[in-house]
Write a protein that holds these residues in place. Sequence first.
Motif, PDB file in Angstrom:
ATOM      1  N   LEU A   1       0.858  -1.176   0.000  1.00 37.78           N
ATOM      2  CA  LEU A   1       0.000   0.000   0.000  1.00 37.78           C
ATOM      3  C   LEU A   1       0.894   1.226   0.000  1.00 37.78           C
ATOM      4  N   LEU A   2       0.506   2.221  -0.787  1.00 42.27           N
ATOM      5  CA  LEU A   2       1.249   3.474  -0.871  1.00 42.27           C
ATOM      6  C   LEU A   2       0.485   4.581  -0.164  1.00 42.27           C
ATOM      7  N   PRO A   3       1.196   5.600   0.311  1.00 44.16           N
ATOM      8  CA  PRO A   3       0.482   6.772   0.818  1.00 44.16           C
ATOM      9  C   PRO A   3      -0.254   7.441  -0.345  1.00 44.16           C
ATOM     10  N   SER A   4      -1.455   7.916  -0.104  1.00 44.08           N
ATOM     11  CA  SER A   4      -2.163   8.699  -1.116  1.00 44.08           C
ATOM     12  C   SER A   4      -1.686  10.148  -1.012  1.00 44.08           C
ATOM     13  N   ALA A   5      -1.952  10.931  -2.029  1.00 45.14           N
ATOM     14  CA  ALA A   5      -1.607  12.357  -1.971  1.00 45.14           C
ATOM     15  C   ALA A   5      -2.319  13.014  -0.790  1.00 45.14           C
ATOM     16  N   ARG A   6      -3.534  12.597  -0.547  1.00 44.15           N
ATOM     17  CA  ARG A   6      -4.318  13.166   0.553  1.00 44.15           C
ATOM     18  C   ARG A   6      -3.716  12.817   1.913  1.00 44.15           C
ATOM     19  N   SER A   7      -3.385  11.520   2.131  1.00 42.90           N
ATOM     20  CA  SER A   7      -2.812  11.137   3.428  1.00 42.90           C
ATOM     21  C   SER A   7      -1.418  11.724   3.605  1.00 42.90           C
ATOM     22  N   TRP A   8      -0.695  11.901   2.505  1.00 47.38           N
ATOM     23  CA  TRP A   8       0.635  12.517   2.539  1.00 47.38           C
ATOM     24  C   TRP A   8       0.527  13.945   3.074  1.00 47.38           C
ATOM     25  N   GLU A   9      -0.431  14.692   2.531  1.00 47.47           N
ATOM     26  CA  GLU A   9      -0.583  16.110   2.901  1.00 47.47           C
ATOM     27  C   GLU A   9      -1.282  16.295   4.239  1.00 47.47           C
ATOM     28  N   GLN A  10      -2.354  15.551   4.477  1.00 49.32           N
ATOM     29  CA  GLN A  10      -3.170  15.791   5.662  1.00 49.32           C
ATOM     30  C   GLN A  10      -2.706  15.052   6.905  1.00 49.32           C
ATOM     31  N   GLN A  11      -2.026  13.911   6.731  1.00 46.91           N
ATOM     32  CA  GLN A  11      -1.650  13.105   7.887  1.00 46.91           C
ATOM     33  C   GLN A  11      -0.164  12.803   7.957  1.00 46.91           C
ATOM     34  N   ALA A  12       0.623  13.485   7.107  1.00 46.61           N
ATOM     35  CA  ALA A  12       2.070  13.280   7.067  1.00 46.61           C
ATOM     36  C   ALA A  12       2.420  11.795   6.909  1.00 46.61           C
ATOM     37  N   ASP A  13       1.618  11.094   6.107  1.00 44.96           N
ATOM     38  CA  ASP A  13       1.809   9.666   5.862  1.00 44.96           C
ATOM     39  C   ASP A  13       2.933   9.483   4.857  1.00 44.96           C
ATOM     40  N   ARG A  14       4.009   8.828   5.272  1.00 45.08           N
ATOM     41  CA  ARG A  14       5.165   8.590   4.404  1.00 45.08           C
ATOM     42  C   ARG A  14       5.529   7.110   4.330  1.00 45.08           C
ATOM     43  N   ASN A  15       4.686   6.236   4.905  1.00 46.89           N
ATOM     44  CA  ASN A  15       5.024   4.822   4.987  1.00 46.89           C
ATOM     45  C   ASN A  15       4.421   3.990   3.863  1.00 46.89           C
ATOM     46  N   VAL A  16       5.220   3.066   3.380  1.00 47.91           N
ATOM     47  CA  VAL A  16       4.766   2.034   2.454  1.00 47.91           C
ATOM     48  C   VAL A  16       4.553   0.777   3.293  1.00 47.91           C
ATOM     49  N   LEU A  17       3.410   0.122   3.107  1.00 47.37           N
ATOM     50  CA  LEU A  17       3.118  -1.114   3.824  1.00 47.37           C
ATOM     51  C   LEU A  17       3.351  -2.288   2.887  1.00 47.37           C
ATOM     52  N   CYS A  18       4.167  -3.239   3.299  1.00 49.03           N
ATOM     53  CA  CYS A  18       4.483  -4.424   2.485  1.00 49.03           C
ATOM     54  C   CYS A  18       3.725  -5.631   3.040  1.00 49.03           C
ATOM     55  N   PHE A  19       3.127  -6.418   2.140  1.00 50.06           N
ATOM     56  CA  PHE A  19       2.350  -7.591   2.514  1.00 50.06           C
ATOM     57  C   PHE A  19       2.810  -8.814   1.726  1.00 50.06           C
ATOM     58  N   VAL A  20       2.944  -9.948   2.412  1.00 49.17           N
ATOM     59  CA  VAL A  20       3.061 -11.235   1.740  1.00 49.17           C
ATOM     60  C   VAL A  20       1.632 -11.605   1.382  1.00 49.17           C
ATOM     61  N   THR A  21       1.439 -12.159   0.196  1.00 51.24           N
ATOM     62  CA  THR A  21       0.093 -12.500  -0.242  1.00 51.24           C
ATOM     63  C   THR A  21       0.097 -13.788  -1.047  1.00 51.24           C
ATOM     64  N   THR A  22      -1.074 -14.355  -1.195  1.00 53.51           N
ATOM     65  CA  THR A  22      -1.247 -15.569  -1.976  1.00 53.51           C
ATOM     66  C   THR A  22      -2.357 -15.346  -2.983  1.00 53.51           C
ATOM     67  N   THR A  23      -2.266 -16.015  -4.101  1.00 52.04           N
ATOM     68  CA  THR A  23      -3.345 -15.943  -5.084  1.00 52.04           C
ATOM     69  C   THR A  23      -4.076 -17.281  -5.162  1.00 52.04           C
ATOM     70  N   GLY A  24      -3.639 -18.222  -4.388  1.00 49.34           N
ATOM     71  CA  GLY A  24      -4.244 -19.555  -4.423  1.00 49.34           C
ATOM     72  C   GLY A  24      -4.851 -19.920  -3.095  1.00 49.34           C
ATOM     73  N   THR A  25      -4.341 -20.980  -2.502  1.00 48.62           N
ATOM     74  CA  THR A  25      -4.827 -21.484  -1.227  1.00 48.62           C
ATOM     75  C   THR A  25      -4.683 -20.429  -0.140  1.00 48.62           C
ATOM     76  N   MET A  26      -5.691 -20.329   0.690  1.00 49.02           N
ATOM     77  CA  MET A  26      -5.646 -19.392   1.819  1.00 49.02           C
ATOM     78  C   MET A  26      -4.514 -19.800   2.765  1.00 49.02           C
ATOM     79  N   LEU A  27      -3.916 -18.827   3.384  1.00 52.83           N
ATOM     80  CA  LEU A  27      -2.900 -19.077   4.405  1.00 52.83           C
ATOM     81  C   LEU A  27      -3.612 -19.378   5.721  1.00 52.83           C
TER      82      LEU A  27
END
Length: 165
Positions: free
Chosen positions: A130-156
Amino acid sequence: MRLPKAPLAAVLLLGCVAGCTSSGSGSHKVSVFAVKPGQCFTAPGTVKVQLSSLAEVDCSKPHTQEAYAVVPYTATGGAASTGTPAARALTSSYPGEDVLTTFAQGACAQRYRGYVGVDYLDSTLFFTYLLPSARSWEQQADRNVLCFVTTTGTMLTKSVKGSKQ
């Protein structure tokens, strides 16, 4: 936070949406600004481009994603977006989705092995972010990228931390 326009973005779209509600599956809402590595999330019923919360579940329950890194955006020149006033000044203006996407792809790939225990290219799983949006960047000083492991098949059904999957 804004979802990236990248090939793996579609995977995350399946797993996150603003306004996720608690259901009989034992999930509850977690603000995207409070996500921490090790938290697991389930797929919602609908998709939105921007979101404010995710449906968290215990990692022993079926899920599609697990957060594995929260990475502060680093501007060109190497100064972190948090810390000194000089470092914050380098990232005071929203750099744009393309710049953030490039940063996220590199930052998340670099941290994958440290969490999962195997290089991303050797993994049976995927990553997205997930990336910061322009809105969260400006209004909430959001500068963090969230990284997720994910699957497209069997549920974890357990944490992928150290799993070497």
